[in-house]
Design an enzyme around this catalytic site. Structure first.
Site, short mmCIF file in Angstrom:
data_model
loop_
_atom_site.label_atom_id
_atom_site.label_comp_id
_atom_site.label_asym_id
_atom_site.label_seq_id
_atom_site.Cartn_x
_atom_site.Cartn_y
_atom_site.Cartn_z
N SER A 15 3.14 -3.33 15.04
CA SER A 15 2.15 -3.19 16.12
C SER A 15 0.72 -3.23 15.59
CB SER A 15 2.35 -1.84 16.82
OG SER A 15 3.69 -1.69 17.23
N CYS A 43 8.33 -0.98 16.65
CA CYS A 43 8.26 -0.81 18.10
C CYS A 43 9.07 -1.89 18.82
CB CYS A 43 6.79 -0.86 18.54
SG CYS A 43 6.60 -0.93 20.31
N CYS A 48 10.41 1.53 20.28
CA CYS A 48 10.08 1.75 21.69
C CYS A 48 10.76 0.78 22.66
CB CYS A 48 8.58 1.61 21.92
SG CYS A 48 7.53 1.91 20.49
N LYS A 51 14.69 0.73 22.75
CA LYS A 51 15.07 2.07 23.23
C LYS A 51 14.87 2.20 24.73
CE LYS A 51 11.99 5.18 23.46
NZ LYS A 51 10.87 5.96 22.94
N TYR A 179 11.94 13.70 19.30
CA TYR A 179 12.07 12.85 20.48
C TYR A 179 13.13 11.77 20.32
CZ TYR A 179 9.17 8.92 18.72
OH TYR A 179 8.68 7.84 18.02
N GLU A 183 16.24 11.40 22.88
CA GLU A 183 16.33 10.18 23.69
C GLU A 183 17.70 9.54 23.54
OE1 GLU A 183 11.58 8.97 23.77
OE2 GLU A 183 12.86 8.07 22.24
N ARG A 200 18.45 22.16 13.21
CA ARG A 200 18.32 23.34 12.33
C ARG A 200 17.38 24.40 12.89
NH1 ARG A 200 14.14 21.11 7.66
NH2 ARG A 200 12.67 20.43 9.22
N HIS A 438 1.44 12.41 49.70
CA HIS A 438 2.69 13.00 50.17
C HIS A 438 3.63 11.92 50.70
CE1 HIS A 438 5.15 16.23 51.78
NE2 HIS A 438 5.21 15.59 52.93
N GLU A 443 2.25 15.34 43.72
CA GLU A 443 1.27 16.05 44.56
C GLU A 443 1.16 17.52 44.13
OE1 GLU A 443 2.35 16.70 48.83
OE2 GLU A 443 4.23 15.74 48.28
#
Ligand SMILES: Cc1cc2nc3c(=O)[nH]c(=O)nc-3n(C[C@H](O)[C@H](O)[C@H](O)COP(=O)(O)OP(=O)(O)OC[C@H]3O[C@@H](n4cnc5c(N)ncnc54)[C@H](O)[C@@H]3O)c2cc1C
Length: 461
Positions: A15, A43, A48, A51, A179, A183, A200, A438, A443
């Protein structure tokens, strides 16, 4: 003979490297970029992008399950892993070609090879050929940690291999609480695999807001994922196609795959850094750089994961762009690493920007917390047992919103936009003045009126 063959040699076509090469070439520099594996880097090839494609695929299972409450009868759905992987690979190959084409279109030369330093201005390619460059950019990224060499470590896969499994594991053990581990735990759970996470520490997602950590764990457990904390995998045995992982708490777990996602390290080994005189940052093991990404050697810069600052794609891209503008664009640009919005694509996903409650309370004397935990409207008919967490952290002295944390579907998309407000130093009064949209989950962010907690920190005399 000219002193240098080129103006810029970029080591690593990920990247950050690709962006830097393209922008430097646009500024008129003569540029070469070397990539030893596949253009696009982590990536695009094994991070990314693939994934997120797997996240989409696995989330469809939720949609199918939720459909009945809305009146749909869907015949027994079946899922074919090899089809998903083949389609994903086709898309990744398309992106890889696009990355190469874009760099070449800008006028840079792409070399499909490894490159290592001979000295501060000279790079040796795998062919033995050498290139002399006025500037060098190190953009070699990072790689998965293997951890300590436990017996059976050779049976363990990392995030590099998980994208190419020949079949969907019926049972998978994933060690890690960050993460990437979460994921993939949710991806496989969505496909119906039996998933165990072993970590752990005390709780998953170290470094995230405590409420986010607790909420994510509880939502994952509701989805049937087993999360074992306070223990590690000490040994992995293989019997035929099966594995048994022996844990430090004395238990053992059978699975078809064992994956470790226990952090990543900067790719600094065997690059010849010592020949060039490039120093390593002793605090994080990455290449030491200043605010302009310049290393200890004036003509050598480093950006992205290899510097181990903030290991995210948009950060690597921004650093690569800033480097090219600074060195070749006659415009000094520093990257601002504060308030970077970030997501965890577990299911439901996490979106977060700014400070955690703990960080804010350490930094400010008066902190107000606004927190909502509610059942999303969709769950009323689908019957899914899930709840959304929204949390705003306010510096009560200035009224500034210094942290936003969301766990729920769409959290990442919400936080990308919220990141603008936080970066602009929006106050809680600005949030309150914004009309609600809404009916949405978001909101709630502009309708939380009363603090759920107020913290006053009296400085010691
Ligand atoms: C599973 C996973 C999921 C991720 N998900 C996200 C996400 O959702 N969002 C996000 O923002 N970030 C995510 N990331 C992180 C993101 O991928 C990285 O931060 C980003 O790719 C860093 O870019 P980079 O240019 O620094 O390095 P890389 O993209 O890693 O590129 C470095 C390149 O250098 C090449 N290279 C190394 N040494 C040499 C050499 N000597 N000669 C030639 N080439 C060399 C490598 O082959 C590699 O292609 C994820 C990472 C992983 C592993």
């Amino acid at each position: 003979m000219a002193e240098f063959d080129i103006d810029l040699f970029v080591v690593g076509g990920g990247s950050g490297g690709v962006r830097a090469a393209r922008i430097a070439a646009n500024h008129g520099a003569r540029v070469m970029i070397a990539e030893e594996y596949r253009m696009g880097g982590t990536c695009v090839i094994r991070g990314c992008v693939p994934k997120k494609l797997l996240v989409y695929a696995s989330h469809i299972h939720h949609e199918i399950e939720d459909a009945a409450g809305f009146g749909w009868t869907i015949p027994q759905a079946t899922f074919d892993w090899p089809t998903l992987i083949a389609n994903k690979d086709k898309e990744i190959a398309r992106l890889e070609a696009a990355y190469t084409a874009n760099v070449e279109k800008a006028g840079a030369r792409v070399l499909k090879t490894r490159a290592e330093f001979v000295d501060a201005n000279t790079l040796r390619l795998a062919s033995g050929e050498t290139v002399r460059s006025k500037y060098v950019l190190i953009a070699t990224g990072g790689a998965p940690n293997h951890g300590v060499a436990i017996p059976g470590i050779e049976h363990v896969i990392s995030s590099n291999e998980v994208f190419h499994l020949p079949s969907l594991p019926r049972r998978i053990l994933i060690q890690g609480g960050g993460y990437i581990a979460l994921e993939f735990a949710c991806i496989f759970a969505g496909f119906g695999s039996d998933v165990t996470v072993v970590y752990r520490g005390e709780n998953v997602l170290r470094g995230f807001d405590e409420d986010v950590r607790a909420h994510v764990r509880s939502e994952m457990e509701k989805e049937g994922i087993t999360i074992l904390t306070g223990c590690t995998v000490n040994r992995v045995d293989k019997h035929g196609k099966d594995f048994t992982s022996h844990l430090s708490n004395g238990s053992s777990i059978a699975s078809d795959q064992v994956m470790f996602a226990i952090g990543r390290h900067p790719n600094v080994a065997n690059l010849g850094l010592e020949k060039a005189g490039v120093a390593i940052n002793p605090e994080n093991g990455g290449i030491a750089v200043d605010r302009f990404s310049r290393t200890s050697v004036p003509n050598i810069y480093a950006i992205g994961d290899v510097t181990h600052r903030v290991n995210l794609t948009p950060v690597a891209i921004r650093e690569g762009h800033a480097f090219a503008d600074t060195v070749f664009g006659k415009r000094q640009v520093q990257v601002d690493h504060a308030d970077i919005p970030t997501a965890v694509f577990c299911q439901p996903e996490v979106g977060t920007v700014g400070l955690t409650e703990t960080q804010a309370r350490a930094q400010f004397s008066h902190v107000d917390i606004y927190k909502a935990n509610f059942r999303p409207m969709k769950a009323t008919l689908s019957g899914r047992d899930t709840s959304v967490l929204m949390k705003l952290i306010v510096d009560a002295t200035t009224d500034r919103v210094v942290g936003c944390h969301i766990v729920g579907d769409g959290a990442a998309e919400m936080v990308q936009v919220l990141g603008i407000a936080v970066k602009m130093k929006a106050t809680k009064a600005d949030f309150d003045a914004t009309m609600a949209l809404h009916p949405t989950a978001a909101e709630e962010l502009v309708t939380m009126r009363t603090p759920t907690a107020r913290h006053v920190h009296v400085a010691a005399e």
